[in-house]
Enzyme design. Structure first.
Site, mmCIF file in Angstrom:
data_model
loop_
_atom_site.group_PDB
_atom_site.id
_atom_site.type_symbol
_atom_site.label_atom_id
_atom_site.label_comp_id
_atom_site.label_asym_id
_atom_site.label_seq_id
_atom_site.Cartn_x
_atom_site.Cartn_y
_atom_site.Cartn_z
ATOM 1 N N HIS A 124 76.712 17.592 -6.026
ATOM 2 C CA HIS A 124 76.535 16.174 -6.347
ATOM 3 C C HIS A 124 76.975 15.836 -7.770
ATOM 4 C CE1 HIS A 124 72.449 17.356 -7.986
ATOM 5 N NE2 HIS A 124 72.802 16.459 -8.882
ATOM 6 N N ASP B 299 74.534 21.985 -1.665
ATOM 7 C CA ASP B 299 74.679 21.338 -2.974
ATOM 8 C C ASP B 299 75.249 22.300 -4.010
ATOM 9 O OD1 ASP B 299 74.679 19.116 -4.588
ATOM 10 O OD2 ASP B 299 72.651 19.446 -5.345
ATOM 11 N N SER C 293 71.274 18.941 -13.738
ATOM 12 C CA SER C 293 71.847 19.323 -12.451
ATOM 13 C C SER C 293 73.017 20.274 -12.638
ATOM 14 C CB SER C 293 72.336 18.086 -11.694
ATOM 15 O OG SER C 293 71.249 17.314 -11.258
#
Length: 501
Positions: free
Chosen positions: A126, A156, A236
């Site tokens: 992402h 992911d 992230s």
């Protein structure tokens, strides 16, 4: 970010007399008490705290040179003011806050870590999904343009590559040896603050939060490490490391009502991420193995119906196909181990299988209505199920509530299958009963649905409304109910739940 400074005061009380141990005259003579006379922390406690601080310093110093800042840009697109749940906390969140049009590209940022000296970097899908440009800034401030080698929305995980040599790399650890309560550190570049290290513990393992299902993944695999180390937007793709500085996860998501740290962060286990990265680096895509079964987590009702020793395992919830069917697996089997590795739920099964490759042989431990058995099969490569996709696109079959049976304890109503209903459901014959409504607050809510043809209830065949009423009458309040149904796409499944008390 607003910062509020509060003055902290210690209200003092002066007590006259000797009981207080000090008079005003004493204070005047010696306004500063002897600090050395105050109780000191036990030397052992200080040494223990210093040792932990030393471990944090060593782990951070060992891993941080291989942690990078990932900056991405994307051409401006129209967006609504509502931020989709799956994008909260990601680099693209600001695109959904009422900003529309314009020629200025949107910018976002995340983190990553170098896994090879020649420039391969692991990060989140992402972080780089939809990016028109990806730039990587190293810990020594050097900046490189990166290309996306491959992405996997199902886990992911993504791999990007920069053209460089002799880069510092992180050490990869083993997430399997982690235990709840172990100290971990989250490293990365949150909130554009620069290199940041936060500490916490492993608060859970094998966690699923449903975030990939909302992102459109065709075979989502969530088996997160949960931690209370502070993770924020920008973290992230960064590493979660153990006290030896070894990467044991990729920081990927947070559970928060605000989009910022609220105490719950989630990381993809490095064992899974490494397996995905190997495929991406070699072929640019993931070769996903499959057993050929649809599964769900076992429940207490399943334990009663399937005679399990505990409500653990992955229930085969539809008729097996492919390797599963060839190996003799059946609807209602409960898979409890893969090659000796315990399966507590569907996430465990998917993660253990994903470590394999198509063509590998695996041994499954299965419980079939109390009988434990061992099944061997050869994994095949996952392909999107066109039949399932077509079924998902089909409109909900029209089922009118005519002459309906209403077994209140079961939580649904049903009616006789007519030729019109049989045609709508593509049934071979116009016989049996079909669910026409499910009580939204009842025990079957979320498990059963309109258009399902009831075949058996607690092992009793159901061919008419009278059969269904008789089966419902035999159910005791609070008893586990096992309903076998045929879905509108032709598949069969077993749903177990407890009857209304």
């Amino acid at each position: 970010m607003n910062r509020t400074l509060r003055k902290l005061t210690l209200p003092g009380v002066l007590v006259a007399g000797t009981a207080a141990g000090m008079t005003l005259a004493d204070v005047a003579r010696d306004p500063l008490p002897d600090l050395g006379a105050q109780s000191a922390a036990p030397a052992a406690a200080v040494a223990s705290a210093n040792n932990l601080s030393g471990a944090f310093r060593a782990a951070s110093s060992a891993a941080m040179p291989g942690v990078v800042h990932v900056r991405v840009t994307q051409a401006a697109r129209s967006a609504s003011s509502q931020v989709p749940p799956e994008l909260r906390g990601t680099p693209w969140e600001d695109m959904f806050r009422g900003q529309r049009g314009g020629a200025t590209p949107r910018a976002g940022s995340g983190s990553g870590f170098i896994i090879s000296p020649d420039g391969y970097i692991l990060t989140n899908n992402h972080v780089v999904e939809g990016a028109d440009r990806v730039n990587v800034i190293l810990s020594d401030k050097r900046e490189f343009e990166a290309r996306v080698v491959g992405r996997d929305p199902n886990t992911d995980v993504a791999v990007v590559k920069i053209d460089a040599r002799n880069l510092p790399t992180v050490r990869l650890g083993d997430a399997d040896v982690l235990e709840v309560g172990d100290w971990v550190l989250a490293l990365g570049y949150p909130l554009d603050l620069g290199q940041t290290t936060t500490a916490g513990i492993v608060s859970a393992k094998g966690r699923s939060i449903g975030i990939f299902q909302r992102s459109g993944a065709d075979a989502p695999l969530e088996h997160f490490i949960q931690t209370d180390a502070a993770i924020n937007p920008g973290n992230s793709g960064g590493p979660l490391v153990d006290l030896q500085g070894r990467v044991i996860g990729i920081n990927s998501a947070i559970a928060s009502p605000t989009g910022f740290y609220s105490g719950y962060g989630f990381a993809v286990p490095i064992n899974l991420a490494r397996r995905v990265a190997e495929d991406l680096m070699r072929d640019g895509r993931v070769h996903r193995p499959m057993i050929g079964v649809e599964i769900r987590d076992a429940t207490s009702a399943d334990a009663e119906v399937f005679r399990l020793p505990s409500p653990d395992g992955a229930v085969v919830s539809a008729e097996p196909r492919g390797p599963g069917a060839a190996a003799g697996l059946k609807l209602g089997d409960v898979i409890v181990a893969v090659d000796g590795g315990a399966v507590r739920g569907s996430g465990d099964l998917m993660e253990l299988v994903m470590r394999k490759r198509p063509g590998d042989k695996v041994t499954l431990d299965v419980i079939r209505y109390g009988d434990r058995r061992r099944v061997e099969l050869r994994l095949e490569e996952f392909q999107a199920d066109a039949r399932r996709a077509a079924a998902d696109e089909r409109e909900d079959p029209r089922v009118e509530e005519v002459a309906a049976a209403a077994p209140g304890k079961l939580g649904f109503r049903a009616e006789t299958v007519t030729p019109e209903i049989a045609e709508a459901l593509r049934l071979d014959r116009a016989e049996g009963v079909v669910i026409s409504a499910v009580d939204a607050g009842g025990p079957a809510a979320g498990a059963l649905g309109r258009g399902m043809v009831v075949q058996r209830v607690n092992g009793r065949e159901v061919g008419s409304l009278e059969d269904l009423r008789a089966a419902a009458d035999a159910v005791r309040p609070g008893q586990a109910v096992s309903v076998q149904v045929r879905l509108p796409d032709g598949r069969q499944t077993i749903v177990n739940y407890r009857a209304r008390s």
